[in-house]
Structure formats: C-alpha cells, structure tokens
Scaffold this active site. Sequence first.
Site, PDB file in Angstrom:
ATOM      1  N   TRP A 125       1.067  -0.806   0.044  1.00 33.60           N
ATOM      2  CA  TRP A 125       0.032  -0.072   0.003  1.00 33.60           C
ATOM      3  C   TRP A 125       1.392   1.230  -0.372  1.00 33.60           C
ATOM      4  O   TRP A 125       1.596   1.373   1.514  1.00 33.60           O
ATOM      5  CB  TRP A 125      -0.861  -0.201   1.266  1.00 33.60           C
TER       6      TRP A 125
ATOM      7  N   ASN B  66       7.446  -3.671   5.605  1.00 38.44           N
ATOM      8  CA  ASN B  66       5.852  -2.832   6.049  1.00 38.44           C
ATOM      9  C   ASN B  66       6.246  -2.749   6.935  1.00 38.44           C
ATOM     10  O   ASN B  66       7.235  -2.363   8.270  1.00 38.44           O
ATOM     11  CB  ASN B  66       4.944  -4.075   6.996  1.00 38.44           C
ATOM     12  N   GLY B  67       5.914  -0.953   7.416  1.00 42.62           N
ATOM     13  CA  GLY B  67       5.981   0.386   8.260  1.00 42.62           C
ATOM     14  C   GLY B  67       7.606   1.623   7.165  1.00 42.62           C
ATOM     15  O   GLY B  67       6.839   1.492   6.157  1.00 42.62           O
TER      16      GLY B  67
ATOM     17  N   GLU C  10     -21.261   7.761  13.298  1.00 46.41           N
ATOM     18  CA  GLU C  10     -20.396   6.457  12.246  1.00 46.41           C
ATOM     19  C   GLU C  10     -21.194   6.093  11.092  1.00 46.41           C
ATOM     20  O   GLU C  10     -21.162   5.634  10.295  1.00 46.41           O
ATOM     21  CB  GLU C  10     -21.207   5.627  13.288  1.00 46.41           C
TER      22      GLU C  10
ATOM     23  N   HIS D  11     -26.770  25.811  12.672  1.00 47.18           N
ATOM     24  CA  HIS D  11     -25.525  26.599  12.796  1.00 47.18           C
ATOM     25  C   HIS D  11     -24.098  26.487  11.590  1.00 47.18           C
ATOM     26  O   HIS D  11     -23.445  27.071  11.721  1.00 47.18           O
ATOM     27  CB  HIS D  11     -24.200  26.489  14.542  1.00 47.18           C
TER      28      HIS D  11
ATOM     29  N   LYS E  36      -7.453  -1.541   5.889  1.00 48.25           N
ATOM     30  CA  LYS E  36      -7.822  -2.810   7.005  1.00 48.25           C
ATOM     31  C   LYS E  36      -7.341  -1.630   7.805  1.00 48.25           C
ATOM     32  O   LYS E  36      -8.252  -1.789   8.898  1.00 48.25           O
ATOM     33  CB  LYS E  36      -8.735  -3.423   6.657  1.00 48.25           C
TER      34      LYS E  36
HETATM   35  O1  M6R Z   1      -7.872  -0.901  13.464  1.00 48.00           O
HETATM   36  P1  M6R Z   1      -9.154   0.330  14.494  1.00 48.00           P
HETATM   37  O2  M6R Z   1      -9.909  -0.131  14.821  1.00 48.00           O
HETATM   38  O3  M6R Z   1      -7.930   1.176  15.396  1.00 48.00           O
HETATM   39  O4  M6R Z   1      -9.416   1.097  13.219  1.00 48.00           O
HETATM   40  C1  M6R Z   1      -9.530   2.539  13.755  1.00 48.00           C
HETATM   41  C2  M6R Z   1     -10.494   3.356  11.884  1.00 48.00           C
HETATM   42  O5  M6R Z   1      -8.702   2.822  10.652  1.00 48.00           O
HETATM   43  C3  M6R Z   1     -10.922   2.288  10.948  1.00 48.00           C
HETATM   44  O6  M6R Z   1     -12.114   1.984  12.617  1.00 48.00           O
HETATM   45  C4  M6R Z   1     -11.885   3.289  10.164  1.00 48.00           C
HETATM   46  O7  M6R Z   1     -12.290   3.726  10.055  1.00 48.00           O
HETATM   47  C5  M6R Z   1     -13.030   1.906   9.274  1.00 48.00           C
HETATM   48  N1  M6R Z   1     -12.713   1.894   7.533  1.00 48.00           N
HETATM   49  C6  M6R Z   1     -13.716   2.326   9.547  1.00 48.00           C
HETATM   50  O8  M6R Z   1     -15.200   1.428   9.321  1.00 48.00           O
END
Ligand code: M6R
Length: 593
Positions: free
Chosen positions: A71, A97-98, A466, A489, A588
């Site tokens: 990525w 990775n990193g 959300e 507002h 992800k």
């Molecule tokens: O693995 P995490 O819960 O720390 O991830 C946080 C966000 O990257 C994650 O919730 C992201 O916003 C999702 N794609 C939302 O659906």
Amino acid sequence: MCGIIGYIGDRQAQSILVSCLQRLEYRGYDSCGIAVSSNGIKAYKDAVRVAALERAAPQLNGRIGIGHTRWATQGEPSRVNAHPHGDCSGKITVVHNGIISNFQLLRRQLTAEGHKFISETDTEVIPHLIEKYYHGNLEEAVAAALCDVEGSYAIAVLAAGESKLVAARKDCPLIIGIGDRENFIASDVPAILDYTNRVIYLEDGDIVVVTADNIKITRDGTEVSRQEDKVLWSVADAQKAGYEHFMLKEIHEQPKVIRDTLIGWVSVAEPAVDLAALRGGVESVLILACGTSYYAALIGKYIIEELLSIPVRVEIASEFNYYGHTLARTLAIVITQSGETADTLKAMKKLKAVGCRVLAITNVIGSSASRIADYTLYTRAGPEVSVAATKSFIAQLMVLYWLVISYSQVEARRLADLMMELRQLPEKVQQVLDNEGKIKEYASYLSEYASVFFIGRGINFPVALEGALKLKEISYIHAEGYAAGELKHGPFALLGKDTPIVAVVARDSTYQAMLSSIREVKARGSPVIVLAEEGDEAVGELADLVIAVPKVGAMFSPVINTVVLQLLAYYTAKEKGRPIDFPRNLAKSVTVE
Ligand code: M6R
C-alpha cells in the site's frame, strides 16, 4: 495496509505464497510481488491484484520464498516500487512493512559507497544495508543493517544460497506460523490460516531465523523463547460463507458476536482483568481511538458518565499525539479493532511514558496494542475482513457496556433491567436483520443523491457520525454526521430537496428536540428518513420515510440504530456498484501515521 508472507518447507513456494497473499488482500494494497529461491533468486512483481500476478508470473521453482502486498506510502504504486526489493548483486531480497524514516540519509551514504537504487521506496535501503554487512552470516548482517535504520519495520529476508529466512520486527506486527516440516512468516494470522493455526507472535526487537524445521529467535544477540499460541478461529470464519460481500456477512454475524461477548464476559465469574486494580484511584477516564473505534469511544463516554459518574474525555488518537495533557489519576482506555493502528499505538506509548495505566480493547490477540497495554479486554468479533468496520464496533460497545455495568453501583433493580436489556440485544438485532428488505428499498432511494446528512442527539449523536462514515466509506456519497442541534449553526445553508437527512430518533430525553430538528429540516425542503422506535406515530407523520426499529432501552439504542445504518450504507453502495469490501484508497489496518 502492506502484508508480508514468507514460506520455507517441502513444497513449491510459489503457489503457497500466492494463496497467502490472497488472504492478505483485505488489508488493502495497490501492488504485490513474490520472490522464490533455488538456484539464485527469481522475483515477479507489479502494480496489479494478486489474481493478475498469479496469471502473469512465470513459474518460479523453489521451496523457499517471500511475498508482499504493498500500500504505497513512499513512491507511487508501480512495478519498480512494488516489493520484494533487492540489492545490487541480486543475492538479497526483502519485503518490508512500516516506514524507514532515515532512508534518505542512508540512501545518500550507500550511493556514495557504490550502491545503485532503482525504486523510490524507503524499503530499498534495507537489502543494500544487508548486502553491505553480509559476510556469510545472514542473521548477523540483518542485525547490523537494522542498527542503522530508524523507523518502523517488519521484514522478511531471503538470500540466494541460504536455506533459511530471516525476519525481524519493530513497531509493526509479525508472526511465525508453525507447520509440519514447513514454517511461515506473516504480517497477520489470516495469511497462513489455510496452512496452520499454530503461531508465535514476535515482539519488538526480535530477529528470527526460520528453517523448514526450526525457529530460532534472538534479541540483542541472545536467544529467547516465545510462547506458541493456537488461533481459535478458522479459515471459514475469514471466508464469505455464501454472502456476496464480507461486509454483509459480518453485519449478519452481529447477534452471535453480541452473544459471544456476553457469554465471554458477563457470565464469567473471574474476568481476565482485575477490575478493582483498574479502578483504584481513578478520577477520570480518557478514551483514545480512530475512525469507527473513536465513535465507539464517544458512546462509551455517555455510558460511563451516566452509570459511573466519572468524567470522560474522548480524543482522536492522531490529535492526542501532538500536544500536552493533564493525566493525573486518569485511566486511559484505547479502542482499536486491529490493535495495529499507528496513531493509536503512538498515543499508547506516550501515555505509558508518563506513567498512565492503559486498558486496551482490541479484537486481535497478540496485537501490538495488547502488548503495550497494562490490561487488555478482547472483543469477540472473530476476524473482520471488510475494510468497513461493523461487527467489531458492536463488539466494542458490548465490552464497554459490560465494563461499565460491572463497575456500576446502580441499585439492584436498575442493574437487573440493564442486564435483561443487554441479553435481549441479539434477538433485537436479529429482528433488524430479518427486516432488511425495507432498508434495501430506502438505500436505493438514497443512492440517487450526492450528499447526505446524518443527525442524532445524545448517545445517538456518535451513531449519526458512524452512519455517515459508513456511507461515505463504501458508497463514495458525501455524508456528514451532525449533532442535530448544530445544523442550524451552518449546515442549514446546504439543505434543500437535494440533500436528504437521515435522523436517528431515540425515546430518551432528546426525543422532543429531535422532532423539532426534523420539522426544521423539513421546512427547508430536505427529504427525511427517520429511524424510530416501532409504533412511533408522531415521527411517522413528520418523516418522508420511516425505518421502524425494535424497542430497546435508550442506552442500548446505538446498537440497534447502528446495525440499521450499516445495512443502509451497504445496500446504497451495492446499488452504486462499489467494491464494498475494499473501498478505494482505504486499508483495513492503518499502520502509518
Ligand atoms: O483498527 P482500528 O479500530 O484502530 O481502526 C480504526 C479505523 O481505521 C477504522 O475504524 C476505520 O475508520 C474503518 N475503516 C471504519 O469503517
């Protein structure tokens, strides 16, 4: 984000590497590659999907190899920037990775020493450094190279003529999969579940030498032992099970996730966390998280303040990292599904450095968050593959409910009512899922619009946030979540017949104010879809479309309403033909700042 696989054993590596890369696709990537060693190293990589790589790659013979899904961070997605990366001699090949933060300096130094670079990546300095230090002992060369680099890494190293792989980690997850006369290196568990469920979670600073029948882990040159764990979920848990998308499957798993969480926590007499120790001397709570987990944290604030009367601050982890804080007698809670979100981990380290006790709520056993935290509560959502978080969010809420109810000193009758409502949640969520036909219909209506507002008040304000995140993330429709009272507002300027509103109405102290908000937006011509308790006629008269939700206590209404909004986002994205599980530009687990 990026994914790593390494294989060494009796079998041909190529097809195994490719199948493991397919299991890593859910993390999000833009290019991929593999390298296999027998008589020298042969590699194939490109800015393509894994299926295309599998079709295009020549046969690479060999029983030892590494693979990667990239990525892009440093350098555009392209064949030359894809991993694996090699040295000048073609002897050393690395996947990483990193981020190597001092790569420019290292690159200048190595170039002056005669090394030639062909990619724009930070990673490429690693094989060149290993080449520089390689005088017959690969692990020593890797250790020496890593002394020069700053930043974060999980790496797997393949060297021509060596019948071993060497791997190392710092601030990026890496596991070893233990097979029968074969072993694996992987950035996360789903990559290897087709082959083994026996894993070792490596720790920061570990360097590991992996052969087909041996695993040797060292730290600062001294051999260390690490516990072997058994992964309790199976490949089937990480597959679609007949659903068109992982996201839909994961939404439908939520009654089970709630039940599993309740069985795991509510009925266990001796919880894994010493709650008394956790509470001791705590005068305030700070919750940190990102994205959807941040919205779970906001709901947590309402629950904690209502039932425990402890002041709660909720902060976005990436913001928290850049200014000072008052943290005396504060319990910090971090919420992270993956346990690997870079901003969240950085915040955790900052908290620990100032002596704050940290409780992590995470879904991934052995994740970095669980290693940094003083205490960990695991959500029982099972593997979540879809980039859009759904069941992990509901599981996070369940842990928060459980945690708060366990502490609360509300009178026995109220406690019994809360517990009863908690236990009824799986059934109520199932009712929502059984009636998804109507939500599908409304999604088709919503898909015609370019911009949508989600509004809520009180504990359902984070639900509106959300709902908006879910919609924008997978349907690419612009969506904003707002506290209903805030619309006037500023956002009112945008309202009109082309800007629908999704209003989340709960039968709590916010009810009348929500009805007023709906009247106000109707007066500006916006079409209104309302989520309201079944039988609520007053709302029916105001709204254009109503989604009736099962009755639950106000405190638990975020669970039911969120499931509705997940389905609304899912079917809207489906209507628009979006790649629901892997939305563009997203990953992800977000392992970079
Ligand atoms: O693995 P995490 O819960 O720390 O991830 C946080 C966000 O990257 C994650 O919730 C992201 O916003 C999702 N794609 C939302 O659906």
